[in-house]
Write a protein that holds these residues in place. Structure first.
Motif, PDB file in Angstrom:
ATOM      1  N   ARG A   1       0.824  -1.082  -0.040  1.00 40.51           N
ATOM      2  CA  ARG A   1      -0.043   0.092   0.137  1.00 40.51           C
ATOM      3  C   ARG A   1       0.975   1.254   0.014  1.00 40.51           C
ATOM      4  O   ARG A   1       0.590   2.097  -0.763  1.00 40.51           O
ATOM      5  N   HIS A   2       1.748   1.195   0.804  1.00 45.01           N
ATOM      6  CA  HIS A   2       2.915   2.450   1.001  1.00 45.01           C
ATOM      7  C   HIS A   2       3.495   2.701  -0.357  1.00 45.01           C
ATOM      8  O   HIS A   2       3.617   3.555  -0.810  1.00 45.01           O
TER       9      HIS A   2
ATOM     10  N   ASP B   1       2.684   1.782  -3.507  1.00 39.59           N
ATOM     11  CA  ASP B   1       1.490   2.143  -4.281  1.00 39.59           C
ATOM     12  C   ASP B   1       1.149   3.636  -4.080  1.00 39.59           C
ATOM     13  O   ASP B   1       1.180   4.367  -5.050  1.00 39.59           O
ATOM     14  N   SER B   2       1.218   4.066  -2.787  1.00 43.08           N
ATOM     15  CA  SER B   2       0.936   5.539  -2.690  1.00 43.08           C
ATOM     16  C   SER B   2       1.804   6.505  -3.018  1.00 43.08           C
ATOM     17  O   SER B   2       1.766   7.370  -3.603  1.00 43.08           O
TER      18      SER B   2
ATOM     19  N   GLU C   1       1.659   6.589  -6.849  1.00 40.52           N
ATOM     20  CA  GLU C   1       0.567   7.235  -7.324  1.00 40.52           C
ATOM     21  C   GLU C   1       0.697   8.527  -7.015  1.00 40.52           C
ATOM     22  O   GLU C   1      -0.315   9.532  -7.454  1.00 40.52           O
TER      23      GLU C   1
ATOM     24  N   HIS D   1       0.720  10.156  -4.066  1.00 39.98           N
ATOM     25  CA  HIS D   1       0.018  10.324  -2.717  1.00 39.98           C
ATOM     26  C   HIS D   1       0.908  10.567  -1.761  1.00 39.98           C
ATOM     27  O   HIS D   1       0.612  11.364  -0.570  1.00 39.98           O
ATOM     28  N   SER D   2       2.023  10.240  -1.776  1.00 41.16           N
ATOM     29  CA  SER D   2       3.222  10.174  -0.404  1.00 41.16           C
ATOM     30  C   SER D   2       4.766  10.559  -1.258  1.00 41.16           C
ATOM     31  O   SER D   2       4.783  10.233  -2.204  1.00 41.16           O
TER      32      SER D   2
END
Length: 129
Positions: A25-26, A28-29, A32, A34-35
């Motif tokens: 998840r991290h 991927d973030s 994308e 987002h982070s």
């Protein structure tokens, strides 16, 4: 030697799977957008509400590998995937994965024994054959 109770054995598997899920998840973030900060193991442990030493020990007992192995493997998998995209520069890939270009090259070479540009050139050579 005392046999480990089943509830603890099952918990090791649960913790390991949750850790890998959190890492995915991290990453991927980050991909994308987002982070822009790469977590450390202690950050993932915090998300899971367990102590980092407990997390590391549990994953090592369950898999025989350290938590860093799974983190670094996922980063390497994404690095290779991104290097296969010819219009992305190595500097862009490094930045996307929260590295500066020099550190990205060192990181990549530590695992592949070649630089990202050498890896990309190998991919081009294979594609031409």
């Amino acid at each position: 030697m005392t046999k480990l109770p089943l509830k603890y054995s099952n918990r090791k598997e649960e913790i390991t799977l949750e850790f890998i899920n959190q890492v995915d998840r991290h990453i991927d973030s980050i991909l994308e957008g987002h982070s822009d900060v790469m977590f450390e193991i202690k950050d993932i442990a915090s998300l899971m509400c367990i102590h980092p030493v407990h997390l590391s020990t549990t994953i090592k007992l369950q898999t025989g590998k350290s938590p860093c192995y799974f983190f670094e493997k996922r980063i390497m998998d994404e690095s290779k995937r991104l290097l296969a995209i010819p219009d992305k520069t190595i500097a862009e890939i490094a930045s996307l994965l929260t590295f500066d270009p020099s550190n990205f090259t060192k990181f990549f070479k530590r695992f592949e024994n070649i630089t990202p540009s050498q890896y990309r050139n190998t991919l081009k050579a294979i594609a031409q054959d």
